[in-house]
Motif scaffolding. Structure first.
Motif, mmCIF file in Angstrom:
data_model
loop_
_atom_site.group_PDB
_atom_site.id
_atom_site.type_symbol
_atom_site.label_atom_id
_atom_site.label_comp_id
_atom_site.label_asym_id
_atom_site.label_seq_id
_atom_site.Cartn_x
_atom_site.Cartn_y
_atom_site.Cartn_z
ATOM 1 N N ALA A 125 -15.862 20.363 44.869
ATOM 2 C CA ALA A 125 -15.839 20.147 46.320
ATOM 3 C C ALA A 125 -15.086 18.874 46.682
ATOM 4 O O ALA A 125 -14.460 18.801 47.740
ATOM 5 N N ARG A 126 -15.145 17.867 45.823
ATOM 6 C CA ARG A 126 -14.464 16.603 46.122
ATOM 7 C C ARG A 126 -12.948 16.820 46.178
ATOM 8 O O ARG A 126 -12.250 16.312 47.057
ATOM 9 N N ARG A 127 -12.436 17.578 45.202
ATOM 10 C CA ARG A 127 -10.987 17.831 45.194
ATOM 11 C C ARG A 127 -10.565 18.625 46.425
ATOM 12 O O ARG A 127 -9.542 18.338 47.052
ATOM 13 N N ARG A 128 -11.385 19.611 46.797
ATOM 14 C CA ARG A 128 -11.025 20.454 47.925
ATOM 15 C C ARG A 128 -11.161 19.713 49.255
ATOM 16 O O ARG A 128 -10.425 19.987 50.198
ATOM 17 N N LEU A 129 -12.108 18.798 49.326
ATOM 18 C CA LEU A 129 -12.290 18.034 50.561
ATOM 19 C C LEU A 129 -11.208 16.973 50.729
ATOM 20 O O LEU A 129 -10.604 16.834 51.794
ATOM 21 N N ILE A 130 -10.939 16.226 49.658
ATOM 22 C CA ILE A 130 -10.069 15.057 49.761
ATOM 23 C C ILE A 130 -8.601 15.402 49.508
ATOM 24 O O ILE A 130 -7.704 14.720 49.948
ATOM 25 N N GLY A 131 -8.368 16.498 48.769
ATOM 26 C CA GLY A 131 -6.992 16.879 48.499
ATOM 27 C C GLY A 131 -6.311 15.912 47.557
ATOM 28 O O GLY A 131 -6.911 15.358 46.623
ATOM 29 N N SER A 132 -5.033 15.662 47.806
ATOM 30 C CA SER A 132 -4.244 14.812 46.906
ATOM 31 C C SER A 132 -4.729 13.368 46.893
ATOM 32 O O SER A 132 -4.443 12.609 45.969
ATOM 33 N N SER A 133 -5.502 12.975 47.913
ATOM 34 C CA SER A 133 -5.988 11.589 47.967
ATOM 35 C C SER A 133 -7.134 11.325 46.998
ATOM 36 O O SER A 133 -7.655 10.212 46.949
ATOM 37 N N ILE A 134 -7.517 12.337 46.215
ATOM 38 C CA ILE A 134 -8.533 12.116 45.186
ATOM 39 C C ILE A 134 -8.054 11.059 44.194
ATOM 40 O O ILE A 134 -8.854 10.385 43.544
ATOM 41 N N SER A 135 -6.735 10.881 44.102
ATOM 42 C CA SER A 135 -6.192 9.875 43.177
ATOM 43 C C SER A 135 -6.656 8.476 43.539
ATOM 44 O O SER A 135 -6.764 7.600 42.670
ATOM 45 N N VAL A 136 -6.959 8.242 44.843
ATOM 46 C CA VAL A 136 -7.455 6.925 45.262
ATOM 47 C C VAL A 136 -8.833 6.667 44.665
ATOM 48 O O VAL A 136 -9.165 5.543 44.282
ATOM 49 N N GLU A 137 -9.635 7.710 44.556
ATOM 50 C CA GLU A 137 -10.967 7.571 43.960
ATOM 51 C C GLU A 137 -10.862 7.330 42.457
ATOM 52 O O GLU A 137 -11.666 6.600 41.877
ATOM 53 N N LEU A 138 -9.863 7.930 41.820
ATOM 54 C CA LEU A 138 -9.720 7.813 40.370
ATOM 55 C C LEU A 138 -9.005 6.538 39.938
ATOM 56 O O LEU A 138 -9.228 6.036 38.839
ATOM 57 N N ALA A 139 -8.137 6.026 40.820
ATOM 58 C CA ALA A 139 -7.259 4.906 40.441
ATOM 59 C C ALA A 139 -7.989 3.702 39.852
ATOM 60 O O ALA A 139 -7.516 3.121 38.859
ATOM 61 N N PRO A 140 -9.156 3.260 40.404
ATOM 62 C CA PRO A 140 -9.821 2.088 39.810
ATOM 63 C C PRO A 140 -10.186 2.279 38.344
ATOM 64 O O PRO A 140 -10.175 1.329 37.564
ATOM 65 N N LEU A 141 -10.487 3.535 37.953
ATOM 66 C CA LEU A 141 -10.924 3.785 36.584
ATOM 67 C C LEU A 141 -9.777 3.696 35.596
ATOM 68 O O LEU A 141 -9.978 3.413 34.407
ATOM 69 N N THR A 142 -8.554 3.925 36.058
ATOM 70 C CA THR A 142 -7.407 3.867 35.152
ATOM 71 C C THR A 142 -7.119 2.447 34.683
ATOM 72 O O THR A 142 -6.382 2.243 33.722
ATOM 73 N N SER A 143 -7.709 1.466 35.380
ATOM 74 C CA SER A 143 -7.517 0.073 34.954
ATOM 75 C C SER A 143 -8.360 -0.270 33.732
ATOM 76 O O SER A 143 -8.191 -1.333 33.129
ATOM 77 N N LEU A 144 -9.270 0.622 33.351
ATOM 78 C CA LEU A 144 -10.142 0.352 32.204
ATOM 79 C C LEU A 144 -9.557 0.876 30.906
ATOM 80 O O LEU A 144 -9.541 0.175 29.892
ATOM 81 N N SER A 145 -9.104 2.144 30.927
ATOM 82 C CA SER A 145 -8.574 2.759 29.711
ATOM 83 C C SER A 145 -7.995 4.120 30.091
ATOM 84 O O SER A 145 -8.110 4.539 31.249
ATOM 85 N N PRO A 146 -7.406 4.864 29.129
ATOM 86 C CA PRO A 146 -6.912 6.204 29.429
ATOM 87 C C PRO A 146 -8.022 7.088 30.009
ATOM 88 O O PRO A 146 -9.169 7.037 29.558
ATOM 89 N N LEU A 147 -7.644 7.898 30.987
ATOM 90 C CA LEU A 147 -8.629 8.662 31.777
ATOM 91 C C LEU A 147 -8.277 10.148 31.754
ATOM 92 O O LEU A 147 -7.112 10.530 31.916
#
Length: 633
Positions: A315-337
């Protein structure tokens, strides 16, 4: 530990990626595959190709509703996440079973019992496995075992999902990768962001993950009533956008619709919903999900991290669309995701030492085999180019704030209503007591009237005995006869007192009786007064059904009605005054009717006779509480 993520595009590109990252040189490899290609033959061919290049590779995978690789989200693609482990033993397996609990038990049986499992990543078939029943078994097995993963998807088609290991692709059951390493550093977190909207509803009929009725309406029609027929007719696809939110242990848990039954109107959810649960519809608050990432991922910040996996709700992907990357972006600063969008997320709550099934959430799992340098999460602020309009954000905020205000207003009104009802009940209780006290004087008169004759008889008998004693004319038989007579009269006096005392006794428990018994008990008290006033009293009993009631309360009502009849008959000096009590059956009801020939109530008083303190009698003769109390009872 090292992690290498890649999309699968061709066998040649796959072989080149493995060689460039020297993956084939590593002995201990766990490969997670997340694919939107829901084709069993395609998956089996890919597995065989991987095993030909990496014969010793361990694999678990699932079909998806979208794939995650770093901060990019795709659909109908395949993501390969190679985890190269140095200190951790991995065992992968597949299990089936007749029930979701049996699937979990069979998966546990496949584990190595000689060592303790620290982590289980598991993917279950997304439509046939009840995620909540499945996860319960792992809690029973070991409450400290951390479980992560989710239910497989099929791009929102809700027809067939697949899970797989290096042994092949399966259309039922679950797969798992068990991690054995006591020093493995494991951290979890989740993000919710759904808001409760609309009225609080009650689940009135549910079994496991099937809900039949909510607020006594079939579950499917509840969606139609509040969200419209279009949403209802497109269930289950629209159900993930508007889940039911349940409050459990101070945690909001969402339940998304997985299938809809048009025949009986029931809905099947990804996890259990219990009869009696208080639920509200959920609405994805875009602002909460996208724009407020400063306060999220607190459990992961500044922790050793060598790998990050995300198992997030479709549901998150369908609600937010391509902007889901904003939710994921902070985690990429830790390690490969890497990760995928699921039909239900498995999450370990460290505080409660419990594994739970979530919906509509993004769950995060971080792993590290070493005390590596800790990193702070890089917070990302969305810019104006993000694919979410200010209008959507504003409407999202409006829905959220309005729902909270309405909920607070409802709770405030409920408290006020409860308080006022309590005050009214207290006043009614006081009025009833006042009415009872007002009747005490009349009761004392009735007691005096009933005692007068027995007391006279006792006085006469004792006088005769005293005279015989003075004249020394004692006859033994006559003496015994007079003593027995005095005893009977005394017993009558005692019984009369018991009758009146029982009449005023507060009995808070119902008992089984008949209207005839209640009427006769009441007349025992009042009949002498009626007879002394030369009023004819007749009774007719045509219904002998047993009833469950408060007898003393009912006696008070009958007494009030009969007393009113006596008063009007005497006031109007009616010739041949009469009172009739009739008990009869009318349908399923047993009815009690009191009537007299006093002329009835004047029409102008009809609307007021049940009001407190209203009376047509002289103030010294009436309190205006008798009929009010009778109606209240």
């Amino acid at each position: 530990m090292k992690v290498h993520n890649s999309y699968y595009s061709s066998d040649e590109a796959l072989k080149l990626f493995i060689e460039q990252n020297q993956i084939q040189d590593h002995e201990n490899i766990l490969l997670q595959i997340f694919t939107g290609v829901c084709d069993k033959a395609y998956i089996n061919r890919l597995i065989q190709k991987l095993k030909s290049i990496l014969p010793h590779v361990k694999i678990i995978g699932a079909t998806t509703d979208g794939e995650i690789c770093e901060d990019k989200v795709t659909d109908t693609k395949t993501v390969l996440s190679f985890m190269l482990l140095d200190k951790t033993k991995i065992i992968t397996s597949h299990a089936q079973g007749g029930t979701s609990q049996e699937v979990a038990q069979n998966l546990i049986h496949s584990f190595d019992k000689s060592d303790k499992i620290n982590l289980l990543i598991t993917f279950a078939e997304g439509l046939g496995v009840n995620g909540e029943e499945y996860i319960k078994i792992f809690n029973k097995f070991d409450s400290e075992l951390m479980v992560a993963g989710g239910l497989a998807g099929d791009n929102g088609a809700f027809k067939q999902t697949y899970i797989f290991t290096e042994e092949g692709c399966f259309d039922a059951g679950a797969v798992g990768a068990a991690f054995y390493n006591p020093s493995l550093i494991i951290n979890t977190d989740y993000n919710f962001g759904w808001e409760n909207i609309g009225k609080v509803m009650t689940v009135t009929d549910a079994k496991d993950n099937v809900v039949y009725t909510i607020d006594n309406l079939n579950a499917r029609s509840i969606y139609g009533k509040y969200l419209g027929e279009e949403v209802m007719n497109r269930l289950p696809a629209t159900g993930v956008e508007f889940p039911l939110i349940i409050k459990r242990d101070n945690m909001d848990i969402a339940r998304a619709v997985m299938s809809a039954n048009k025949e009986d109107g029931s809905l099947t959810f990804a996890g259990n919903v219990q009869t009696g649960d208080k639920v509200q519809f959920g609405y994805g608050n875009v602002s909460a999900i996208i724009h407020d990432n400063k306060n999220r991922y607190l459990n992961l910040d500044n922790k050793p991290t060598e790998a990050v996996f995300v198992y997030s709700c479709m549901a998150r992907r369908r609600l937010i669309g391509s902007s889901i990357s904003v939710e994921l972006a902070p985690l990429t600063s830790l390690s490969p995701l890497s990760g995928f969008f699921t039909y239900g997320e498995l999450y370990h709550n460290k505080e409660r030492k419990s594994n739970e099934l979530l919906n509509e959430s993004m769950t995060i799992l971080t792993l590290s085999e070493n005390q590596t340098e800790c990193k702070n999460i890089r917070h990302v602020q969305p810019n104006c180019e993000q694919n979410i309009s200010y209008t959507v954000r504003a409407l999202s905020n409006l829905v959220s704030v309005t729902s909270h205000e309405l909920q607070e207003l409802n709770e405030s009104l409920e408290e006020k209503v409860k308080k006022q009802v309590a005050e009214i009940e207290q006043k009614q209780s006081q009025l009833i007591q006042q009415s009872r006290h007002a009747s005490i004087g009349e009761m004392i008169g009735m007691i005096a009237h009933q005692w007068r004759q027995p007391l006279a008889a006792i006085s006469g008998s004792t006088g005769l005995l005293n005279l015989d004693l003075m004249m020394d004319n004692i006859d033994k038989d006559e003496f015994k006869k007079q003593v027995d007579f005095i005893g009977k009269q005394s017993q009558f006096l005692s019984t009369t007192i018991d009758d009146f005392r029982n009449f005023f006794k507060e009995n808070k428990e119902k008992s089984v009786t008949t209207l005839k018994a209640v009427v006769e008990d009441t007349l025992t008290i009042i009949s002498p007064s009626i007879e002394s006033k030369e009023i004819n009293m007749s009774q007719e009993y045509l219904c002998h059904s047993k009833i469950l009631t408060y007898p003393n309360e009912l006696k008070q009502v009958i007494l009030n009605l009969v007393k009113n009849s006596i008063d009007i008959l005497l006031e109007k000096e009616i010739k041949n005054p009469s009172i009739w009590i009739k008990v009869y059956k009318e349908g399923n009801d047993c009815c009690l009717e009191v009537s007299d020939n006093g002329g009835g109530v004047k029409e102008k008083y009809i609307k007021s006779i049940f009001d407190p303190y209203f009376t047509t009698k002289e103030k010294r003769d009436g309190t205006g509480l008798g009929l009010y109390m009778s109606k209240t009872i």
